[in-house]
Each structure stands twice: as structure tokens, then as C-alpha cells.
Design an enzyme around this catalytic site. Sequence first.
Site, PDB file in Angstrom:
ATOM      1  CG  ASP A  86       4.960   0.757   6.473  1.00 27.29           C
ATOM      2  OD1 ASP A  86       3.804   1.015   6.121  1.00 27.29           O
ATOM      3  OD2 ASP A  86       5.412  -0.395   6.568  1.00 27.29           O
ATOM      4  CG  ASP A 128       0.493   1.047   3.751  1.00 26.91           C
ATOM      5  OD1 ASP A 128       1.055   0.638   2.719  1.00 26.91           O
ATOM      6  OD2 ASP A 128       0.188   0.308   4.695  1.00 26.91           O
ATOM      7  CD  GLU A 129       5.534  -0.566   2.622  1.00 22.35           C
ATOM      8  OE1 GLU A 129       6.767  -0.687   2.541  1.00 22.35           O
ATOM      9  OE2 GLU A 129       4.745  -1.489   2.403  1.00 22.35           O
TER      10      GLU A 129
END
Lengths: 156, 403
Positions: B9, B102-103
Site C-alpha cells: 500500500d 495504490d494497493e
Amino acid sequence: MCAGLAVNWRDIPDHLIEEFSLQNRVVSRNENEKEIRFLFRDPVAQLPVWVDDRLTIVEWGNRGNKESRLPKTGWCRNESLEAGKWNWLKPQPVIIPACYGLEKGVWFQIKEGMSGILVKDEKNIDHVYMLTTAASHYYEVMTRHGRMPVLLGEVI
Amino acid sequence: MDKLIGHLDADCFYVSAERVRYRNLIGQAVGVLGNQGACVIAKSYELKALGIKTGQPIWEVVPACPEAIFIKRDFRWYEVLSRKMLEIVKRVSPEVEYYSIDEFFFDASHLVQTFEVDLPSSIIALQNCILAETGLPVSIGVSWSRTLAKLMSDANKPFGTMLLLDADEIKDFLKSQPVSEISGIGRRSAMKLAEIGIENCFDFTQANRQRIQRLLTVKGEALWYELNGEAVVPIQTQKAQNKRVSRGGSMGESTNDPVRLNAWLARNTERLVEALEQRRLVCERLVLCLEYKTGGGYLRSVKLPFATSGFSTIFSAAQMLLQSYRESNLVCGMHIEAELLSNRRQRQLSLFENETANRIKIDLNEKMGRFALRSGATLHLPEMYADVSHSYDICDVNGKTCF
């Protein structure tokens, strides 16, 4: 509008800092970075300007000199410039470098800088006016102002 | 050995992405603003330390932090960095799920082999690799299931790593985590669990599984297995077919002007048609949702005459849905949803639809840029098209599995 701006300290050559006594304008938001702030409300209103590929510091508009024939403001509406209302001053387009702008207490990121015009007063001294245009919805909501600077290389 | 699952993350991703290109923002209190300039959609840890929350309006943030710097979001740039991160994770793992911008979830079983160091060091090596190649700080958790891995990466932000495989160590960690920290347990579920004495994640693992299922459905039961170290939710390397596709959002300035509403309808329909085209889908039902400024809203749906992704049919249906809206209500948000989706290849061709005009529009916009050719109705939204940042939204980042 834009009532002030900041330039990264590293982007202003030492000789200019010395020549124009810019030390008093140096501010740090944190330990890592220093910036030089130019606000219209400063005792001496000035702006950094690129003139003929040379960075210099110039008086920002005409804030208090009632004797001067220059418009008593720091900003020039793009519409009035295009309408020819400033032609009598023979304005020269210039670039005002900035990394942050300030309006009504809101600091916002600026990519390159903004547009300005350079004019001369009766004593042949340079003055710079910041060009403004109608604010975008984003800018108006962010700063609560209906005018915004003419930014270079970006639309916000 | 069972498969190890990693969760990676990026730390305050939008801010970090801006810092990659504007180094002067490093160490500063930074707020990324949404397109309307009103709300902070992402914040730096410096801003978070002052109690600023995501979604807070700028007029509340400025008095609390007068030195904060605000910047407008740029999803095109964030996607560039997101894809770079994805590439790196794909280099070290055969299975990667692009969960959100973003993960990522990934099979972490091959990290040791890739980096030729022990497992804890290889996780740090991956973290450093991403920092070196993209400039982005990330946090990584590795454990037996994705829920455990995510819990661990979240608990070790910013720029932390956590590897827990030992049952006792996992137990101690779960005791330290409130049940609300579990991804998938919202405020309501947490309240339901609190009522039966489940406060932390360890309590959750010790609860009766069937009771959890009754309380939180099969989704809650899956979380129970996952927190007990049994991976039941697989890593999805391909995005599953959507049940619905939706486009729309906040309209900035609220309006009840029929011309502007029609313009928004055309814009959102064009975005929806584009999304259907990209996914090779057609829809048979259309839903229009309007949000009123004063609260509440308007929801209407219609069955389309045939399965389609064509602009003219969908726009006509959307206009019909708008007809019964009462103009006394100011509208601040609009969503158009396509439902009853099927693959375009499987549908029967309709005699009533002119595909040629659609095709010309799509081809031209691919060549000339998004919205280069658009409906004349959208001319009543000049501000939207003058600002290039409006042409690309988070939902336009394709392939994410989370939505």
C-alpha cells in the site's frame, strides 16, 4: 486574485538576495526547505521577474505612490490588456516565477509561474503587474476569489 | 508450505505522487484537493498530525494549518506511477491483484528467491526497490491471508513492513487491533460486533463462525477464516465482470437549470458509453440518480429496448428518466448506471441502432484526445471542458478490482 507568492530559496541567486535585501523575506515552512515570499502587503511590494532571460526583482505595481501616473494596483486584467487599455504604458510581457501562490490565506502549488507585464514609470523605473483572468470554478472555490493569475503551463 | 500473501500500500499516495515531481513538497503539510477545489481528498502525514481528515473542506483546514499547501489532483499522473509500481510487483510475484490505484495483493512466496535474502529482508528489499524506481514510499504486510496482510500493512504505515507467520505472534498482533481496522468491517458491523462483546480482531477470531455468518453474512464469515490464517479470498489477477458500470459524480455548482442538467446528462452518458466500450459490454437497463443539495435525491430506472452501448439510445433513455425531475430541487450530484450487462459479442444486433456514428466518434477521440468530438448538449458546460483535469477521473483508471 493572488495576493502573494513564494519562490524556492535555491532558485534566487545569492547576489539578488544581497542586492535587494531579500533575507527578511526568507521563510521556512519546515526544516528542509526555505522559500522567499513576496506579498503585496509587504512594506516594499516586489516580485521576482524574468526580463530578457535575466531574473531580477521589480516593484510590484503601484501600491501607494499617488504622484505616479501608473495604475494604483498590483494586478492587470487580461481583458483590459487585450482591449488595449494599457497600451499607453507600452507593457512588456514577462514571467513571474513562483512555486506557491497565496490568496485569502490559501497557499496553492504553482508549477512554473505566472504571466505579468512590465511597465516603466515617469522615472524610468520598472514596475510589474500580475496578469489576472476570470477564476476557474476550482480556483474560486479554493480561494473564494473571482479572479486568478494567468498561470503558465497549467490550468487549475 | 502454504502460499504467502502480501499486501502493498503506497503511503499517502496522491501526496507522495506529487512529491515525486515537485520535490519542494517533501516534508510540507500538503492537501490534495478534488476537482471542485472544496475538499481534501488526500493529505500528507504532516497534515494528518494536525487532525485533518480526508474529505474535510478547505475552509476548515486552512485555519488549522495556515502553512498547508494545496494542489489539484491529477489522476493521469497517479496512474503512471501506479502502473510503475504494478510492474515492479509483477517482476517479483507470479500473481498480482491490482486492487486499487495504490494497493496490490500479491503472492509473496517468491520474494526470497528473487532477492536472495531471508524473507524479512526481501520484503524490505521490495519496499526499497519501489522507492528507488518510482520515488514512492510503501508499506507492506505479509502473512497467510490477504486480510491479515492488509491489516499488517495498515498498522505499519508509513514506510513500514510486517511479516507475521507464527500463530502466537499473530494472536498478539490481532489483540492490538480494533475490529474496525479490518477491511470490510464498517462502522455498522463494528457496532453489531461490539454488542456481542467483540472489540478486537482476536475476539473476532475466537467468536463462533456461524454466529459471525448470521451477523455479517458470508462476507463476514470469509473474514473470520482469513483472520484465522486460512486464505479463502483468492488473489484476483483478472478483474471480474462488473454487475453495473456507473459514471457521474459531484457537479460542483448546484443547478436546477434544465439546459445544464441536460449537458451533465450528455457528459455522463458519453463517459458511460466509453466505459462500456472499453469493457466490450452492452447494457439493458439504465438508472439515473440525482443528489439534491438539501439532501435526498431522485432515482429512476428504465429497461432499454435492446442491449446496447450506443450513445443515442442510452442518452434518449437518460433524458426520459430526467423528465419527471422537479425543478424546484437544486441538484449537486448525478450518476448514470448501466445494468443488466452482457458481453457485446453475445448480443443480437439491433436494426434500430446506428453503430457507425458511435464508431466514428470513438475512433476520432482515440486519435484526437478524449472529448475532442462530443455531444453538442455539453456546450453548456464550458468550464468542464476548458479544464483538462476534468477529462480523467479515478474511475477511468482501468483494471482495478476494488470498484
